[in-house]
Scaffold this motif. Sequence first.
Motif, short mmCIF file in Angstrom:
data_model
loop_
_atom_site.label_atom_id
_atom_site.label_comp_id
_atom_site.label_asym_id
_atom_site.label_seq_id
_atom_site.Cartn_x
_atom_site.Cartn_y
_atom_site.Cartn_z
N MET A 166 0.92 -1.04 -0.01
CA MET A 166 0.17 -0.01 0.01
C MET A 166 0.96 1.29 0.17
O MET A 166 0.87 1.96 -1.03
N PRO A 167 1.82 1.36 0.76
CA PRO A 167 2.62 2.70 1.10
C PRO A 167 3.49 2.51 -0.32
O PRO A 167 3.58 3.69 -0.96
N LEU A 168 4.11 1.32 -0.70
CA LEU A 168 4.95 1.56 -1.86
C LEU A 168 4.20 1.79 -3.11
O LEU A 168 4.60 2.39 -4.24
N ASP A 207 2.96 4.94 -7.94
CA ASP A 207 1.93 5.85 -8.90
C ASP A 207 2.47 7.33 -9.02
O ASP A 207 2.40 7.82 -10.30
N ARG A 208 3.25 7.57 -8.08
CA ARG A 208 3.77 8.97 -8.25
C ARG A 208 5.18 9.18 -9.23
O ARG A 208 5.05 9.94 -10.08
N ILE A 209 5.87 8.28 -9.09
CA ILE A 209 7.19 8.07 -9.96
C ILE A 209 6.93 7.73 -11.23
O ILE A 209 7.89 7.88 -12.13
N ASN A 251 1.50 6.17 -16.30
CA ASN A 251 0.37 6.41 -15.32
C ASN A 251 -0.43 7.47 -15.42
O ASN A 251 -0.02 8.59 -16.00
N ALA A 252 -1.70 7.33 -14.98
CA ALA A 252 -2.53 8.49 -14.91
C ALA A 252 -2.00 9.56 -13.61
O ALA A 252 -1.13 9.25 -12.98
N GLU A 253 -2.45 10.68 -13.91
CA GLU A 253 -2.29 11.80 -12.92
C GLU A 253 -2.92 11.09 -11.57
O GLU A 253 -3.81 10.75 -11.25
N VAL A 254 -1.97 11.28 -10.30
CA VAL A 254 -2.43 10.56 -9.24
C VAL A 254 -3.57 11.34 -8.47
O VAL A 254 -3.37 12.75 -8.37
N ALA A 300 -5.01 6.05 -8.97
CA ALA A 300 -4.28 5.46 -7.90
C ALA A 300 -3.92 3.90 -8.27
O ALA A 300 -4.62 3.20 -7.24
N LYS A 301 -3.52 3.41 -9.30
CA LYS A 301 -3.49 2.05 -9.57
C LYS A 301 -2.65 1.11 -8.51
O LYS A 301 -2.97 0.16 -8.13
#
Length: 356
Positions: A57-59, A64-66, A180-183, A303-304
């Motif tokens: 979950m935290p990873l 998602d962000r990087i 990735n989509a925008e978080v 937020a995949k």
Amino acid sequence: MPARTLSSLRGRMVAVYSVTHFLVDLSCIFALFFLVGTSELHLCILLYNFCAFALQMPLGIVADRISRNFVFAAAGCLLIAAAYLLGQAPYVMVVVLGIGNAAFHLGGGIDVLNAYDKKAGPLGVFVSPGALGVYLGMLLAKSVVSPATPLLIGLPLLLLAAACMILLVRRAQGDAYPRNAEVSLAPAASPQLLLAATCLFLVVCLRSWAGLSLGFSWKAAPLLGLAVVCAVVLGKTLGGFAADRYGATRTAVISLGVAALLFACSSVPTVGVAAPTGIVALLLFNMTMPITLWALVRILPGAKGFCFGLLTFGLFLGFIPSYLRVAVFTDIGWLFGLASLASLALLWLALRKART
């Protein structure tokens, strides 16, 4: 890039990630049960499952962000390969194994979801080989009595090769690599969608608890045990494609409804009746696995990684009762049937609220 070429590249991505998923889970389970001593095994199992599932979950938020999913996946393979050098420090080894497992699942899972944004079929193909890897990893760990030098060298080399394949596939795709989509977690502010996400989370908790805590004596037969694993793998694969073809809600209702009926017959003392119905029931029960993740991603498309991590945290919570040896039942098919019906109710409500 021509559509046919793009489809071929993305199909190759799914194939590489799926094969690597099998290798990753096999390698992790083999190391856990072969390299860890008996006295440390109980705690190491908890540490491994926490790092492999709860830490996703935290990873996942970081992933998602990087937006470098191939890096996560390849790094996960490398961490698992490196863990084989840490056999003298079992607690450190299982932490590295678990983090490597989590990183690979996130990287590969997000890439597959990005490549096939509106389809559940490829996701089912990606997630399904893990069960076979876990089964064969445990089988190898229990059956190998020598120092297993070929395996200890061969598995890390296979993982290194898998990491290279992931990087090569990324390079081949070039600008066509899915981003990735925008978080964003904004949809979770909607009470309706939050309820749907909560139901999906509970479905995973229930599925994990049921799969680990409910058992049938006939599974002890080697061939039947393999048949059960094959049913799980096939169920996860078919579930995604069935959802794409017939709709997620219809697939969930039919598969879980029929599974509930068959589970009621699976504790009949006669193996000739119990085994076939139980195996088919397990296949049907597992068809909703990719649907659950696909539906949550439809709710939170930005937020995949977090979605992956949230549901694997549910897997970890479902593992706890089994780990503590509480609420473990054997040959109670009707209880598994009730679990199927409860899963169906939660999943139906989630799909209805999310309007997937």
